[in-house]
Design an enzyme around this catalytic site. Structure first.
Site, PDB file in Angstrom:
ATOM      1  N   SER A  34     -11.622  20.144   0.561  1.00 10.41           N
ATOM      2  CA  SER A  34     -10.311  20.938   0.505  1.00 10.41           C
ATOM      3  C   SER A  34      -9.266  20.282  -0.182  1.00 10.41           C
ATOM      4  O   SER A  34      -8.274  20.995  -0.701  1.00 10.41           O
ATOM      5  CB  SER A  34      -9.897  20.954   2.129  1.00 10.41           C
ATOM      6  OG  SER A  34      -9.816  19.739   2.482  1.00 10.41           O
ATOM      7  N   PHE A  80     -11.549   8.678   6.941  1.00  5.50           N
ATOM      8  CA  PHE A  80     -10.403   9.080   5.730  1.00  5.50           C
ATOM      9  C   PHE A  80      -9.983  10.396   6.254  1.00  5.50           C
ATOM     10  O   PHE A  80      -8.783  10.759   5.361  1.00  5.50           O
ATOM     11  CB  PHE A  80     -10.944   8.892   4.433  1.00  5.50           C
ATOM     12  CG  PHE A  80     -11.286   7.456   4.023  1.00  5.50           C
ATOM     13  CD1 PHE A  80     -10.169   6.541   3.729  1.00  5.50           C
ATOM     14  CD2 PHE A  80     -12.687   6.948   4.105  1.00  5.50           C
ATOM     15  CE1 PHE A  80     -10.588   5.368   3.447  1.00  5.50           C
ATOM     16  CE2 PHE A  80     -13.077   5.727   3.713  1.00  5.50           C
ATOM     17  CZ  PHE A  80     -11.953   4.927   3.228  1.00  5.50           C
ATOM     18  N   SER A 124      -1.233   4.383   7.938  1.00  2.00           N
ATOM     19  CA  SER A 124      -0.348   4.561   6.873  1.00  2.00           C
ATOM     20  C   SER A 124       0.893   3.620   7.103  1.00  2.00           C
ATOM     21  O   SER A 124       1.140   3.434   8.338  1.00  2.00           O
ATOM     22  CB  SER A 124      -0.100   5.780   6.719  1.00  2.00           C
ATOM     23  OG  SER A 124       1.181   5.952   5.726  1.00  2.00           O
ATOM     24  N   TYR A 148       3.069  14.871   9.293  1.00  2.00           N
ATOM     25  CA  TYR A 148       1.921  14.002   8.877  1.00  2.00           C
ATOM     26  C   TYR A 148       1.947  12.699   9.527  1.00  2.00           C
ATOM     27  O   TYR A 148       0.978  12.110  10.203  1.00  2.00           O
ATOM     28  CB  TYR A 148       2.120  14.154   7.299  1.00  2.00           C
ATOM     29  CG  TYR A 148       1.425  12.657   6.784  1.00  2.00           C
ATOM     30  CD1 TYR A 148       0.094  12.403   6.801  1.00  2.00           C
ATOM     31  CD2 TYR A 148       2.146  11.550   6.212  1.00  2.00           C
ATOM     32  CE1 TYR A 148      -0.630  11.599   6.218  1.00  2.00           C
ATOM     33  CE2 TYR A 148       1.502  10.316   5.697  1.00  2.00           C
ATOM     34  CZ  TYR A 148       0.025  10.408   5.665  1.00  2.00           C
ATOM     35  OH  TYR A 148      -0.497   9.211   5.370  1.00  2.00           O
ATOM     36  N   LYS A 152      -0.427  10.354  12.349  1.00  4.37           N
ATOM     37  CA  LYS A 152      -1.095   9.007  12.128  1.00  4.37           C
ATOM     38  C   LYS A 152      -0.744   8.377  13.340  1.00  4.37           C
ATOM     39  O   LYS A 152      -1.461   7.584  14.071  1.00  4.37           O
ATOM     40  CB  LYS A 152      -0.533   8.362  10.958  1.00  4.37           C
ATOM     41  CG  LYS A 152      -1.003   8.878   9.826  1.00  4.37           C
ATOM     42  CD  LYS A 152      -2.219   8.615   9.273  1.00  4.37           C
ATOM     43  CE  LYS A 152      -2.981   9.395   7.926  1.00  4.37           C
ATOM     44  NZ  LYS A 152      -4.324   9.370   7.931  1.00  4.37           N
TER      45      LYS A 152
HETATM   46  N1  UFG Z   1       9.625   9.454  -6.390  1.00  6.64           N
HETATM   47  C1  UFG Z   1      10.707   9.661  -7.295  1.00  6.64           C
HETATM   48  N2  UFG Z   1       9.920  10.645  -8.041  1.00  6.64           N
HETATM   49  C2  UFG Z   1       8.699  11.431  -7.539  1.00  6.64           C
HETATM   50  C3  UFG Z   1       7.987  10.941  -6.608  1.00  6.64           C
HETATM   51  C4  UFG Z   1       8.408   9.781  -5.946  1.00  6.64           C
HETATM   52  O1  UFG Z   1      11.326   8.941  -7.758  1.00  6.64           O
HETATM   53  O2  UFG Z   1       8.549  12.479  -8.201  1.00  6.64           O
HETATM   54  C5  UFG Z   1       9.949   7.840  -5.722  1.00  6.64           C
HETATM   55  C6  UFG Z   1      10.383   8.156  -4.437  1.00  6.64           C
HETATM   56  O3  UFG Z   1      11.395   8.524  -3.812  1.00  6.64           O
HETATM   57  C7  UFG Z   1       9.978   6.655  -3.671  1.00  6.64           C
HETATM   58  C8  UFG Z   1       8.821   6.044  -4.545  1.00  6.64           C
HETATM   59  O4  UFG Z   1       8.925   7.022  -5.794  1.00  6.64           O
HETATM   60  O5  UFG Z   1      10.985   5.887  -3.995  1.00  6.64           O
HETATM   61  C9  UFG Z   1       7.329   6.299  -3.929  1.00  6.64           C
HETATM   62  O6  UFG Z   1       7.241   7.742  -3.892  1.00  6.64           O
HETATM   63  P1  UFG Z   1       5.844   8.526  -2.990  1.00  6.64           P
HETATM   64  O7  UFG Z   1       5.996   9.789  -2.734  1.00  6.64           O
HETATM   65  O8  UFG Z   1       4.804   8.059  -4.346  1.00  6.64           O
HETATM   66  O9  UFG Z   1       5.330   7.272  -1.977  1.00  6.64           O
HETATM   67  P2  UFG Z   1       6.189   7.368  -0.644  1.00  6.64           P
HETATM   68  O10 UFG Z   1       6.386   5.915  -0.327  1.00  6.64           O
HETATM   69  O11 UFG Z   1       7.314   8.230  -0.355  1.00  6.64           O
HETATM   70  O12 UFG Z   1       5.124   7.547   0.457  1.00  6.64           O
HETATM   71  C10 UFG Z   1       3.836   7.386   0.160  1.00  6.64           C
HETATM   72  C11 UFG Z   1       2.742   8.391   0.752  1.00  6.64           C
HETATM   73  C12 UFG Z   1       2.803   8.717   2.416  1.00  6.64           C
HETATM   74  C13 UFG Z   1       2.799   7.355   2.919  1.00  6.64           C
HETATM   75  C14 UFG Z   1       3.600   6.434   2.332  1.00  6.64           C
HETATM   76  C15 UFG Z   1       3.258   5.018   2.951  1.00  6.64           C
HETATM   77  O13 UFG Z   1       2.973   9.642   0.243  1.00  6.64           O
HETATM   78  O14 UFG Z   1       1.871   9.564   2.751  1.00  6.64           O
HETATM   79  O15 UFG Z   1       3.277   5.961   1.011  1.00  6.64           O
HETATM   80  O16 UFG Z   1       4.162   3.950   2.678  1.00  6.64           O
HETATM   81  F1  UFG Z   1       2.879   7.493   4.313  1.00  6.64           F
END
Ligand code: UFG
Length: 338
Positions: A34, A80, A124, A148, A152
């Site tokens: 998927s 996973f 997570s 989500y 978890k």
């Molecule tokens: N960010 C940006 N621009 C983007 C995407 C993200 O500036 O286009 C920033 C976010 O604000 C954050 C950092 O990059 O400060 C990391 O963002 P991510 O979306 O890569 O990751 P998150 O920490 O928000 O979340 C991820 C996973 C979740 C998980 C989490 C665990 O998406 O599923 O890590 O810590 F739960």
């Protein structure tokens, strides 16, 4: 020993299968493609030179699961499979609850019917919600801000109740921080469908020229440069954490929870700078508003995993940026050929 890997064609699952095969274990894999594809499985075979059985299907399908358990001699399961996009989970909560919860219940029921009781679960760092202090330890309070994250948390609770009900169950819950990077062969990595939600796949699309610029979500957080700080961990280190967890489960009874992170935090701008410097590419960006629900900083205290599992993340941010870019470039050449 033989392990059933659910979601084995996905980003973390595929890297984990490589490490399991390299460590001499056998695997059987189930995936419904998927959010993944069959080419990943072929590439795992190329990397390792080893074969494994594969079943295409849904983990909610108990009949299929039963067939797998009857046919393969499974000793333990690594789970996973699951939906993982935060934003999508807010829009489609029923789909998230049904898929993530029902699949896990089906799997646990079929395990019990087949007398298999060793289980490793992909959780997570999202379960820590908004931590009050850093670094984050496993006994910090838990909360979730989206469906989500709720799935978890709910699955963690189901596993704790299961262990309380019977000491036959031996369970490890792994709480991942932010996996990035790719296998050094460049053959497997992270390639989300559509516009990436996560920062590294987005940076890669900019670095390879597919998108114009990265949108940095906020530069007014209380961090080193105002942008969000996360504990980025190389996916191969994360995969090795699963091998360590399975080895720990072999002769350990109980339920244990481990943070898998490096313990180091990097800001969005530091990540962009590293990608740019290591790969000698331009990564233009603009600063946008904060993304709702984001927290300023999140990084692990990984000492419990270091001590109990004898595992430690070894690759640094430069390895992560180099390996991610190698994979992204290969993906780009494939798109051009198509
Ligand atoms: N960010 C940006 N621009 C983007 C995407 C993200 O500036 O286009 C920033 C976010 O604000 C954050 C950092 O990059 O400060 C990391 O963002 P991510 O979306 O890569 O990751 P998150 O920490 O928000 O979340 C991820 C996973 C979740 C998980 C989490 C665990 O998406 O599923 O890590 O810590 F739960």
């Amino acid at each position: 020993m033989k392990f059933l890997v659910t979601g084995g064609a996905g980003y973390i699952g595929s890297h984990t299968i490589v490490e399991l095969l390299n460590a001499g274990y056998e695997v059987a894999v189930i995936d419904d493609f998927s959010n993944s594809n069959a080419e990943t499985l072929e590439n795992i075979k190329k990397i390792t030179g080893k074969d494994f059985s594969f079943y295409e299907g849904d983990v909610c399908d108990k009949q299929l699961l039963n067939e797998i358990f009857k046919k393969e001699k499974i000793d333990a399961v690594i789970h996973f499979a699951g939906y993982k996009a935060v934003g999508e989970s807010v829009e489609k909560p029923l789909m998230y609850y049904r898929n993530n919860i029902v699949s896990t219940l089906s799997l646990l029921e079929v395990m019990e019917e087949n007398n298999v009781y060793k289980f490793v679960f992909s959780s997570s760092a999202t379960v820590y919600g908004k931590p009050h202090t850093l670094p984050i330890k496993e006994d910090f309070p838990l909360s979730a801000t989206n469906p989500y994250g709720q799935t978890k948390l709910m699955i963690e609770q189901i596993l704790k109740d299961l262990r309380t009900s019977s000491d036959k169950w031996d369970i490890v819950i792994l709480r991942y921080f932010n996996p990035i990077g790719a296998h050094e062969s460049g053959l497997i990595g992270e390639e989300p469908n559509g516009i990436p939600n996560n920062i590294m796949p987005y940076i890669m699309r900019v670095a390879t020229g597919e998108y114009d610029k990265v949108h940095v979500f906020g530069d007014d957080y209380d961090t080193i440069d105002g942008t969000g700080v996360r504990d980025y961990i190389h996916v191969v280190d994360l995969a090795k954490g699963h091998v360590a967890a399975l080895e720990y489960l072999k002769d350990k009874n109980g339920l244990d929870i481990f943070n898998l992170g490096t313990g180091n935090g990097y800001s969005v701008l530091q990540l962009i700078d590293n990608v740019s410097e290591v790969n000698e590419v331009d990564v233009p960006y603009i600063v946008d508003d904060r993304r709702p629900g984001d927290i300023a900083s999140c990084y692990a205290d990984p000492s419990f995993a270091n001590e109990k599992l004898g595992w430690k993340a070894e690759k640094d941010i430069k390895d992560m940026c180099k390996d991610a870019y190698r994979f992204a470039n290969k993906q780009k050449s494939k798109k051009i050929i198509k």
